[in-house]
Design a protein around this motif. Structure first.
Motif, PDB file in Angstrom:
ATOM      1  N   GLY A  31     -15.217  -3.238   5.622  1.00 58.41           N
ATOM      2  CA  GLY A  31     -13.799  -2.951   5.843  1.00 58.41           C
ATOM      3  C   GLY A  31     -13.445  -1.405   5.585  1.00 58.41           C
ATOM      4  O   GLY A  31     -14.582  -0.615   5.284  1.00 58.41           O
ATOM      5  N   ILE A  32     -12.100  -1.099   5.413  1.00 61.79           N
ATOM      6  CA  ILE A  32     -11.570   0.359   5.276  1.00 61.79           C
ATOM      7  C   ILE A  32     -10.775   0.243   4.124  1.00 61.79           C
ATOM      8  O   ILE A  32      -9.820  -0.578   3.959  1.00 61.79           O
ATOM      9  CB  ILE A  32     -11.112   1.098   6.277  1.00 61.79           C
ATOM     10  N   LEU A  33     -10.899   0.955   3.102  1.00 65.48           N
ATOM     11  CA  LEU A  33     -10.312   0.972   1.934  1.00 65.48           C
ATOM     12  C   LEU A  33      -9.310   2.084   1.727  1.00 65.48           C
ATOM     13  O   LEU A  33      -9.714   3.363   2.280  1.00 65.48           O
ATOM     14  CB  LEU A  33     -10.994   1.115   0.708  1.00 65.48           C
ATOM     15  N   TYR A  34      -8.038   1.807   1.470  1.00 61.50           N
ATOM     16  CA  TYR A  34      -6.811   3.052   1.285  1.00 61.50           C
ATOM     17  C   TYR A  34      -6.268   2.647  -0.162  1.00 61.50           C
ATOM     18  O   TYR A  34      -6.237   1.814  -0.486  1.00 61.50           O
ATOM     19  CB  TYR A  34      -5.887   2.670   2.461  1.00 61.50           C
ATOM     20  N   GLY A  35      -5.662   3.782  -0.423  1.00 61.41           N
ATOM     21  CA  GLY A  35      -5.090   3.693  -2.149  1.00 61.41           C
ATOM     22  C   GLY A  35      -3.632   3.244  -1.669  1.00 61.41           C
ATOM     23  O   GLY A  35      -3.008   3.631  -0.730  1.00 61.41           O
TER      24      GLY A  35
END
Length: 280
Positions: free
Chosen positions: A198-202
């Motif tokens: 997946g893709i991680l965002y803050g």
């Protein structure tokens, strides 16, 4: 016819009586004088004794108070001196503890650096950003140290080597690191158990978390223990770096994906140094 006057002589007895009388009077007068003097002295002593006693007691009290005050001031000065010495010793002890702690950190950091398969530059954190809500930290390494934009930044804390963020701005002797708290950052990640990507965002520094998106809804996730790592085929980050632990799963209606809330393994306010990855 011639008259012949006969002269009278004073009787010795009379003279004796007169002298005796004068002596007695003188004796009585002397006795009275001595008695009066003694009486006056007695009365005077009697009247003056309390005042003399009070005066003596007052003098002794004043002397005692003066001595006590002098001893008190000396004791206060001694206590103040001892407190200053104690404070100095505490400062020295704290300084020794600080240097011992820093030496241990440096030793651990050196071992960590030597164990890595890629080249890093160790940098000290000199600021946690310009505001309490900033998602950046500033370090003391820059252009002169070979630092360029988009270099990944990692740190060692609590036995873990984990991702901190990425270099966003570089100056001559310092750099600005954008942390994984920032909504502007995106990192390709992989779940520990399912290997799902997946893709991680803050979610912002005040929130203190990040979100992994695009995880299929049917993927099983271990809430509270599921580890999240950097994806091995990521362009910007070394693969297999720990990011954090999943603490919550969110599912939206009419969506085939779930969103995972991740608690980063490293809180940037708890670190004093980082490692900037210069080559992989």
């Amino acid at each position: 016819m011639v008259d012949v006057k006969t002269s009278k002589t004073v009787s010795p007895f009379l003279v004796y009586i007169i002298v005796l009388s004068i002596s007695i009077v003188f004796l009585i007068f002397t006795s009275i004088t001595q008695y009066v003097n003694m009486s006056i002295k007695f009365v005077g002593n009697t009247l003056l004794t309390p005042f003399i006693f009070i005066s003596k007691v007052a003098s002794q009290s004043i002397s005692f108070l003066g001595s006590s005050w002098e001893n008190f001031t000396k004791s206060q000065d001694k206590i103040a001196r001892l407190e200053r010495e104690n404070e100095e010793l505490r400062k020295k002890s704290a300084l020794v503890d600080y240097y011992e702690t820093e030496n241990k950190k440096l030793s651990i950091m050196l071992n960590v650096v030597q164990s890595l398969t890629y080249k890093v530059e160790v940098a000290n954190v000199i600021s946690s950003g310009f505001d309490s809500a900033e998602e950046t930290i500033i370090v003391d390494k820059g252009i002169v140290n070979g630092i360029v934009k988009n270099m990944p930044v990692i740190a060692y804390f609590g036995g873990n080597i984990a991702l901190v963020g990425i270099v966003r701005e570089v100056y001559l002797t310092s750099s600005v690191i954008e942390t994984i708290y920032s909504p502007n950052i995106n990192v390709g990640v992989m779940l520990e158990s399912s290997q799902e990507v997946g893709i991680l965002y803050g979610n912002g520094k005040l929130n203190g978390t990040a979100t992994v998106k695009f995880i299929p809804d049917n993927v099983s996730v271990r809430i509270g223990t599921e580890k999240v790592y950097t994806f091995s085929k990521s362009l910007n980050y070394p693969g297999g770096l720990l990011i954090g632990t999943v603490i919550l799963s969110k599912r939206r209606e009419r969506s085939s994906f779930q969103e995972l809330v991740v608690k980063p393994a490293i809180d940037t306010k708890n670190i004093s140094s980082v490692m900037i990855v210069k080559s992989r």
